[in-house]
Design a protein around this motif. Structure first.
Motif, PDB file in Angstrom:
ATOM      1  N   SER A 192      65.906 -97.189 -90.025  1.00  0.00           N
ATOM      2  CA  SER A 192      65.902 -95.753 -90.265  1.00  0.00           C
ATOM      3  C   SER A 192      67.282 -95.262 -90.672  1.00  0.00           C
ATOM      4  O   SER A 192      68.292 -95.646 -90.076  1.00  0.00           O
ATOM      5  N   ALA A 193      67.291 -94.390 -91.655  1.00  0.00           N
ATOM      6  CA  ALA A 193      68.503 -93.645 -91.969  1.00  0.00           C
ATOM      7  C   ALA A 193      68.675 -92.555 -90.924  1.00  0.00           C
ATOM      8  O   ALA A 193      67.721 -92.174 -90.244  1.00  0.00           O
ATOM      9  N   VAL A 194      69.895 -92.063 -90.824  1.00  0.00           N
ATOM     10  CA  VAL A 194      70.202 -90.951 -89.925  1.00  0.00           C
ATOM     11  C   VAL A 194      70.849 -89.851 -90.760  1.00  0.00           C
ATOM     12  O   VAL A 194      71.711 -90.126 -91.597  1.00  0.00           O
ATOM     13  N   ARG A 195      70.390 -88.631 -90.537  1.00  0.00           N
ATOM     14  CA  ARG A 195      70.991 -87.477 -91.219  1.00  0.00           C
ATOM     15  C   ARG A 195      71.033 -86.313 -90.236  1.00  0.00           C
ATOM     16  O   ARG A 195      70.043 -86.031 -89.576  1.00  0.00           O
ATOM     17  N   ILE A 196      72.175 -85.703 -90.137  1.00  0.00           N
ATOM     18  CA  ILE A 196      72.401 -84.561 -89.262  1.00  0.00           C
ATOM     19  C   ILE A 196      71.906 -84.840 -87.832  1.00  0.00           C
ATOM     20  O   ILE A 196      71.186 -84.054 -87.239  1.00  0.00           O
ATOM     21  N   GLY A 197      72.260 -85.992 -87.315  1.00  0.00           N
ATOM     22  CA  GLY A 197      71.952 -86.302 -85.925  1.00  0.00           C
ATOM     23  C   GLY A 197      70.516 -86.671 -85.625  1.00  0.00           C
ATOM     24  O   GLY A 197      70.126 -86.690 -84.464  1.00  0.00           O
ATOM     25  N   LYS A 198      69.736 -86.969 -86.652  1.00  0.00           N
ATOM     26  CA  LYS A 198      68.338 -87.330 -86.421  1.00  0.00           C
ATOM     27  C   LYS A 198      67.943 -88.535 -87.260  1.00  0.00           C
ATOM     28  O   LYS A 198      68.337 -88.653 -88.422  1.00  0.00           O
TER      29      LYS A 198
END
Length: 169
Positions: free
Chosen positions: A55-61
């Motif tokens: 999974s990628a992570v963006r803005i803490g999610k």
């Protein structure tokens, strides 16, 4: 007997897909039959002997597609070896604090399938290149001063993939 490994991934700009493909290459070279595909396209886990979710992570999610994959397939994952990894810019500077933050993203994924315990977990640095972004993300991020570049450590990624050979068997 050849083991069938599924590597579903959830990406925003392609970086996590590239990591998943590299992990797949390593496992294929070690004799596994590997299928790599977007997590949102996986209908069921029949015929697979293990799963490696990225999974990628963006803005803490973590990516919503990875979270949905964990929820949708929780019952099947409980009976299979599962490894998970996240790709996150925070890991370009792997301080103790940053590692703890990214461990929280792995916990987000695991929380979507209570009772499923991964046999391996990893956190990798990602890529930040304005050209990979689109729409509002491209505009917003172009206004900032984040260092651009590919921060992935391919030797680290390959070494982790090698470590999966025993754990997924």
């Amino acid at each position: 007997m050849t083991k069938n490994i599924l590597i579903p991934y959830a990406t925003y700009t392609g970086s996590t897909a590239e990591v998943a493909e590299e992990i797949g290459k390593v496992l294929t070279a070690r004799g596994f039959n590997v299928k790599t595909q977007p997590a949102k396209t996986v209908k069921d886990l029949k015929g697979y002997d293990a799963v490696v979710l990225g999974s990628a992570v963006r803005i803490g999610k973590t990516n919503a597609d990875a979270q949905a994959f964990m929820q949708r397939h929780a019952k099947a994952l409980a009976g299979l070896p599962l490894a998970i990894f996240v790709v996150c810019l925070t890991m370009k500077d792997p301080t103790e604090e940053n590692c703890a933050t990214v461990d929280g993203y792995l916990t987000q994924l695991k929380a979507k399938a209570p009772g499923v315990q991964p046999v391996a977990e990893a956190k990798f640095a990602g890529v930040f290149e304005i050209e990979r972004l689109s729409g509002i993300w491209k505009w917003t991020m172009s206004k900032g001063e984040l260092e651009q570049g590919d921060f992935r450590n391919w030797d680290e990624i390959r070494a982790w993939a090698e470590s999966l050979v025993v754990k997924l068997s």
